[in-house]
Write an enzyme that holds these catalytic residues in place. Structure first.
Site, PDB file in Angstrom:
ATOM      1  N   ARG A  32       0.816  -1.220   0.000  1.00  0.00           N
ATOM      2  CA  ARG A  32       0.000   0.000   0.000  1.00  0.00           C
ATOM      3  C   ARG A  32       0.847   1.267   0.000  1.00  0.00           C
ATOM      4  NH1 ARG A  32      -5.212  -1.219   3.958  1.00  0.00           N
ATOM      5  NH2 ARG A  32      -5.963  -3.051   2.826  1.00  0.00           N
ATOM      6  N   ASP A 144     -14.992   9.924   8.859  1.00  0.00           N
ATOM      7  CA  ASP A 144     -13.980   8.898   8.670  1.00  0.00           C
ATOM      8  C   ASP A 144     -12.616   9.538   8.824  1.00  0.00           C
ATOM      9  OD1 ASP A 144     -14.179   5.862   7.439  1.00  0.00           O
ATOM     10  OD2 ASP A 144     -12.236   6.795   7.005  1.00  0.00           O
TER      11      ASP A 144
END
Length: 274
Positions: A32, A144
């Site tokens: 990632r 979030d």
């Protein structure tokens, strides 16, 4: 990536976001992070870690780093039993209360909103309740830690296959097909998008910039990434924002067992504030 750099990354990710990153996830994290290595024009993960921890680049990079390492799985009507409880039990009770007291809006918080599927599902259920009791208004706060997913959520555009779990009548009312049917994209109707307010919030913060008289809090399938002390701290802060009698929805695999909190069970992974 060397062991020392992985340990430094894992410690930062845990301290910043609460997410545990054991050595077994090193390959996933490396994969990632290569996205950020490429974006910054660097040659390697070693150079990236040097920039973060030795060259004081962490302050400028921390939000981008968290964006790429967080998991953002989400679905419409995920764990559908919760939305049945919301529709058949919780909202009718709130509607009855509002008829005989102050007619304030129903306030719901989706505390780990990802790309918005949960928040828009909640909004659909609220909109259906408003069809039955038009005097009842409502608002969904959706937050979030990841800025990238919040950008997607605000647009309200999703792949067509994501809305398959939405009941047919609700799809007709609240989901718009693209004029170009070959695009395979859909969008939430403007009335639904207007019900949801998106913003960034880190559950690890010592306090939350959120109202303290919320009727309902959804915080599902995020506590599983935290250790027990972090879970307890987050849950205490969430409870602080629920009004007495308000409802807390957790993921089906999450439990409050062993925690001293001002809530009592009210269903499967559903709790009510004392």
């Amino acid at each position: 990536m060397g062991a020392r750099d992985f340990q430094r990354l894992a410690a930062f990710i845990h301290d910043y976001s609460g997410i545990k990153v054991p050595p077994s996830k090193s390959t996933m994290i490396e994969g990632r992070l290569r996205k950020r290595v490429r974006a910054l024009g660097m040659r390697s993960l070693d150079e990236y870690c040097k920039y973060l921890f030795d060259d004081q680049g962490l302050a400028a990079e921390e939000i981008h780093l968290i964006d790429v390492v967080t998991t953002n799985k989400t679905e419409f009507f995920r764990e559908p039993e919760h939305f049945r409880i919301l529709s058949e039990s919780v909202l009718p009770q709130i509607a009855a209360e509002r008829r005989i007291s102050v007619r304030s809006p129903v306030k719901v918080w989706s505390a780990a909103a990802s790309t918005g599927a949960e928040a828009y599902t909640i909004a659909m259920v609220l909109a259906e309740q408003q069809r039955r009791t038009p005097e009842l208004s409502s608002i969904v706060y959706a937050t979030d830690i990841c800025t990238e997913v919040l950008g997607t959520a605000q647009g309200g555009i999703f792949p067509e296959e994501m809305v398959v779990p939405v009941p047919a009548e609700m799809r007709t009312r609240y989901v718009m097909r693209a004029k170009d049917r070959s695009s395979r994209l859909v969008r939430m109707v403007p009335e639904l998008r207007a019900m949801v307010q998106f913003g960034r919030l880190n559950l690890m913060d010592a306090s939350y910039a959120m109202e303290r008289d919320l009727d309902i809090v959804f915080c599902r399938n995020v506590l599983i990434y935290f250790d027990k002390p972090t879970q307890l701290a987050v849950l205490r802060r969430l409870c602080d924002h629920l009004r007495p009698g308000g409802w807390l929805f957790l993921g089906h695999s999450e439990t409050l067992s062993g925690f001293d909190l001002p809530v009592r069970p009210a269903g499967t992974a559903v709790y009510r504030r004392s």
